[in-house]
Design an enzyme around this catalytic site. Sequence first.
Site, PDB file in Angstrom:
ATOM      1  N   SER A  28       0.910  -1.171   0.110  1.00  0.00           N
ATOM      2  CA  SER A  28       0.063   0.039   0.098  1.00  0.00           C
ATOM      3  C   SER A  28       0.910   1.262   0.022  1.00  0.00           C
ATOM      4  O   SER A  28       1.792   1.442   0.761  1.00  0.00           O
ATOM      5  CB  SER A  28      -0.940   0.198   1.258  1.00  0.00           C
ATOM      6  N   HIS A  59      -4.730  -2.985  -3.413  1.00  0.00           N
ATOM      7  CA  HIS A  59      -3.244  -3.890  -3.800  1.00  0.00           C
ATOM      8  C   HIS A  59      -3.999  -4.658  -5.140  1.00  0.00           C
ATOM      9  O   HIS A  59      -4.444  -5.506  -5.107  1.00  0.00           O
ATOM     10  CB  HIS A  59      -3.376  -5.249  -2.712  1.00  0.00           C
ATOM     11  N   HIS A  81      -2.541 -11.821   0.796  1.00  0.00           N
ATOM     12  CA  HIS A  81      -2.291 -11.647   2.252  1.00  0.00           C
ATOM     13  C   HIS A  81      -2.644 -12.981   2.768  1.00  0.00           C
ATOM     14  O   HIS A  81      -3.962 -13.527   2.472  1.00  0.00           O
ATOM     15  CB  HIS A  81      -2.735 -10.603   2.739  1.00  0.00           C
ATOM     16  N   TYR A  83      -4.424 -12.879   5.387  1.00  0.00           N
ATOM     17  CA  TYR A  83      -5.765 -12.809   5.909  1.00  0.00           C
ATOM     18  C   TYR A  83      -6.754 -12.729   5.079  1.00  0.00           C
ATOM     19  O   TYR A  83      -7.861 -13.007   5.551  1.00  0.00           O
ATOM     20  CB  TYR A  83      -5.757 -11.240   6.680  1.00  0.00           C
ATOM     21  N   GLU A  84      -6.379 -13.019   3.831  1.00  0.00           N
ATOM     22  CA  GLU A  84      -7.376 -13.168   2.722  1.00  0.00           C
ATOM     23  C   GLU A  84      -7.715 -14.624   2.621  1.00  0.00           C
ATOM     24  O   GLU A  84      -8.817 -14.965   1.988  1.00  0.00           O
ATOM     25  CB  GLU A  84      -6.727 -12.650   1.432  1.00  0.00           C
ATOM     26  N   ALA A 111       2.828  -1.057   4.039  1.00  0.00           N
ATOM     27  CA  ALA A 111       2.121   0.054   5.242  1.00  0.00           C
ATOM     28  C   ALA A 111       2.134  -0.608   6.450  1.00  0.00           C
ATOM     29  O   ALA A 111       1.966  -1.911   6.745  1.00  0.00           O
ATOM     30  CB  ALA A 111       0.821   0.328   4.745  1.00  0.00           C
ATOM     31  N   MET A 208       0.903  -6.825   8.367  1.00  0.00           N
ATOM     32  CA  MET A 208       0.081  -7.919   7.978  1.00  0.00           C
ATOM     33  C   MET A 208       0.847  -8.748   6.869  1.00  0.00           C
ATOM     34  O   MET A 208       0.089  -9.412   6.070  1.00  0.00           O
ATOM     35  CB  MET A 208      -1.227  -7.778   7.891  1.00  0.00           C
ATOM     36  N   SER A 209       2.219  -8.253   6.501  1.00  0.00           N
ATOM     37  CA  SER A 209       2.782  -8.713   5.642  1.00  0.00           C
ATOM     38  C   SER A 209       4.233  -8.773   5.593  1.00  0.00           C
ATOM     39  O   SER A 209       4.662  -9.068   6.677  1.00  0.00           O
ATOM     40  CB  SER A 209       2.441  -7.971   3.838  1.00  0.00           C
ATOM     41  N   ASN A 232      -0.017   5.233  10.259  1.00  0.00           N
ATOM     42  CA  ASN A 232      -0.848   5.398  11.417  1.00  0.00           C
ATOM     43  C   ASN A 232      -0.189   5.138  12.586  1.00  0.00           C
ATOM     44  O   ASN A 232       1.015   4.377  12.723  1.00  0.00           O
ATOM     45  CB  ASN A 232      -1.985   4.562  11.377  1.00  0.00           C
ATOM     46  N   HIS A 244      -8.851   1.233   7.679  1.00  0.00           N
ATOM     47  CA  HIS A 244      -8.328   0.788   6.482  1.00  0.00           C
ATOM     48  C   HIS A 244      -8.275   2.065   5.682  1.00  0.00           C
ATOM     49  O   HIS A 244      -7.219   2.364   4.801  1.00  0.00           O
ATOM     50  CB  HIS A 244      -9.117  -0.272   5.828  1.00  0.00           C
TER      51      HIS A 244
END
Length: 275
Positions: A28, A59, A81, A83-84, A111, A208-209, A232, A244
């Site tokens: 991102s 993405h 990811h 989480y997908e 990010a 997360m990556s 953030n 998000h």
Amino acid sequence: MKTSPKPAVQILRRATPLRPRLALVLGSGFNAVLDRVEIAACLPYSKLPGFPSTRVTGHDGRAILGKLAGVPVLILSGRAHYYEGHELARVTFPIRVLAEYGIESLLLTNAAGGINRKFHPGDFIRLTDHINFMGANPLRGPIVEGRSHFVDLTQVYDPALATFLQRAAKSAGAKLHAGVYLAVSGPSYETPAEIRAFARLGADAVGMSTVPEAIVARQCGLRVAGLSCITNAAAGQSPHALSHAEVLAMSRASGQRAMQLLENFATLYAKTETD
Ligand code: HPA
């Protein structure tokens, strides 16, 4: 996973005679750099056998071969990811394709939320190390084509590439910190208690990556660099809730500096290759 990287490699090789040795994975906020790429070939992941589909806003999934600041590069724009719902073996399959293709150095971008209080949204950090808190490892499962399962991770992030990032950030006017990235599985953001715990564990940023990709890249012998854009303050460190949309908005706002940083990085990389 039994999928061979060879069919995807063949498609990439046939797409253009360009043979980059540097690859970038754009997370991102780093996609703005595509405006500066002289594109030789662009392949959606759906055309590359074994590549996972990517569905998350911000993405898209394309492999781009071209020149950045005149330097041949292979860019993976967008990533799948954990989480997908994909297995980590699938998430990291594109890295195996890069290695088989002949890529030698890999810059992973993402990010991240800032845990270290010195980090502010819009700053960048180069990864010095990571903590895998995803609860899974991409090397779990059958051995892949004779590669060792037991990969040494004493120095995941290459010091020479880190120096290029430092110099690249300086000339891009971007604030670049150094720190430890902690990877969670997501997709929910963390609780303030989790962030306090992660700070105590030695984490400076959370995302997360990247970690699974870095592990597979090291297994394949690639030199790895990691670069996060802090989008953030991590949960509980600012008065407002995380979203998000906020992450995407901040990553877009940093796009120009990210673009310049990556361009400078490619230039420095190519200079040492030819020295
Ligand atoms: N937590 C996890 N992943 C993230 C964050 C965060 O605060 N910001 C961007 N990616």
